[in-house]
Enzyme design. Structure first.
Site, PDB file in Angstrom:
ATOM      1  N   GLY A  47       1.743  -4.212  18.592  1.00 34.07           N
ATOM      2  CA  GLY A  47       0.900  -4.017  19.767  1.00 34.07           C
ATOM      3  C   GLY A  47       2.640  -4.490  20.955  1.00 34.07           C
ATOM      4  O   GLY A  47       3.519  -5.557  20.293  1.00 34.07           O
ATOM      5  N   GLN A  52       5.622  -7.846  28.346  1.00 35.26           N
ATOM      6  CA  GLN A  52       6.800  -8.442  27.302  1.00 35.26           C
ATOM      7  C   GLN A  52       7.807  -7.563  27.020  1.00 35.26           C
ATOM      8  O   GLN A  52       9.198  -7.587  26.688  1.00 35.26           O
ATOM      9  CB  GLN A  52       6.235  -8.284  26.140  1.00 35.26           C
ATOM     10  CG  GLN A  52       4.792  -9.172  25.750  1.00 35.26           C
ATOM     11  CD  GLN A  52       4.965  -8.851  24.370  1.00 35.26           C
ATOM     12  OE1 GLN A  52       3.523  -8.031  24.027  1.00 35.26           O
ATOM     13  NE2 GLN A  52       5.091  -9.801  23.315  1.00 35.26           N
ATOM     14  N   CYS A  98       3.949 -12.723  16.971  1.00 35.06           N
ATOM     15  CA  CYS A  98       3.967 -12.098  18.571  1.00 35.06           C
ATOM     16  C   CYS A  98       5.719 -11.744  19.446  1.00 35.06           C
ATOM     17  O   CYS A  98       6.654 -12.396  18.857  1.00 35.06           O
ATOM     18  CB  CYS A  98       3.629 -13.105  20.135  1.00 35.06           C
ATOM     19  SG  CYS A  98       3.763 -12.396  21.374  1.00 35.06           S
ATOM     20  N   LEU A  99       6.008 -10.806  19.436  1.00 38.40           N
ATOM     21  CA  LEU A  99       7.499 -10.393  19.804  1.00 38.40           C
ATOM     22  C   LEU A  99       7.609 -11.062  20.454  1.00 38.40           C
ATOM     23  O   LEU A  99       9.644 -11.582  20.618  1.00 38.40           O
ATOM     24  CB  LEU A  99       7.591  -8.889  19.786  1.00 38.40           C
ATOM     25  CG  LEU A  99       6.994  -7.842  18.801  1.00 38.40           C
ATOM     26  CD1 LEU A  99       7.408  -6.692  19.544  1.00 38.40           C
ATOM     27  CD2 LEU A  99       7.773  -8.007  17.435  1.00 38.40           C
ATOM     28  N   HIS A 140      -5.423  -9.683  21.700  1.00 39.04           N
ATOM     29  CA  HIS A 140      -3.378 -10.714  22.058  1.00 39.04           C
ATOM     30  C   HIS A 140      -2.717  -9.486  23.073  1.00 39.04           C
ATOM     31  O   HIS A 140      -2.464 -10.278  23.492  1.00 39.04           O
ATOM     32  CB  HIS A 140      -3.390 -10.219  20.722  1.00 39.04           C
ATOM     33  CG  HIS A 140      -1.804 -11.279  20.823  1.00 39.04           C
ATOM     34  ND1 HIS A 140      -1.400 -11.933  19.902  1.00 39.04           N
ATOM     35  CD2 HIS A 140      -0.483 -10.165  21.331  1.00 39.04           C
ATOM     36  CE1 HIS A 140       0.281 -11.922  20.030  1.00 39.04           C
ATOM     37  NE2 HIS A 140       0.588 -10.967  20.534  1.00 39.04           N
TER      38      HIS A 140
END
Length: 180
Positions: A47, A52, A98-99, A140
């Site tokens: 995702g 982001q 998480c990236l 998320h």
């Protein structure tokens, strides 16, 4: 195809409430969605939210690999201006990464079942129910649209670990579940 730079924890774009997308069918939104999917797949991730990639817009892309979800598979999907509705009070604790927070994983409580809705790139409504990993991914990513990171939702920081050490936490949780 363009790979976008992923904002990392500490960058202010990750803590802002994102703006609604006024026209989901706009060419620039289609281009951003395509670049976000390419970036997510290259990372690799399941995702990615527009904040982001330094775009404070209410848009996410996601996928659900069958191997991570007990057989359910969802191809890369774009969801614009999403809204989540919990279906019941049941929570599940699960490991998340998480990236924007590379190399760390933590145990996060999430609603077990949700309904989500939004629109696609064609402007048509999307509405689905999700549970398990699918529901976790949506929650998320939608948190990013409200300036929330998964570590904000953690209830016990003892369950935060570097990715290569996270198996210790998973093993401890499995043992604990076996005793409950």
């Amino acid at each position: 195809m363009a790979l976008l730079k992923i904002a990392r924890m500490g960058h202010p774009v990750l803590r802002k409430v994102a703006d609604p997308v006024p026209d989901p069918t706009a060419p620039e939104i289609r281009r951003l969605a395509s670049d976000m999917i390419d970036t997510m797949l290259d990372a690799p991730g399941v995702g990615l939210a527009a904040p982001q990639v330094h775009e404070s817009l209410r848009m996410i892309v996601f996928r659900v690999p069958a191997l991570r979800s007990g057989g359910e598979s969802v191809e890369p999907t774009v969801l614009i201006n999403p809204v989540i509705e919990p279906l019941g009070d049941g929570l599940e604790h699960g490991m998340e990464g998480c990236l924007s927070i590379p190399e760390l994983r933590g145990v996060v409580p999430r609603f077990a079942r949700i309904r989500y809705r939004g629109v696609g790139l064609d402007g048509e409504p999307i509405e689905r129910e999700a549970s398990g990993f699918h529901a976790r991914v949506i929650q998320h990513e939608c948190d990013h649209l409200d300036g929330v990171l998964y570590i904000d939702r953690m209830t016990d920081l003892r369950y935060l670990a570097f990715t290569d050490e996270a198996h210790h936490i998973t093993e401890a949780l499995e043992q604990q579940e076996g005793r409950d």
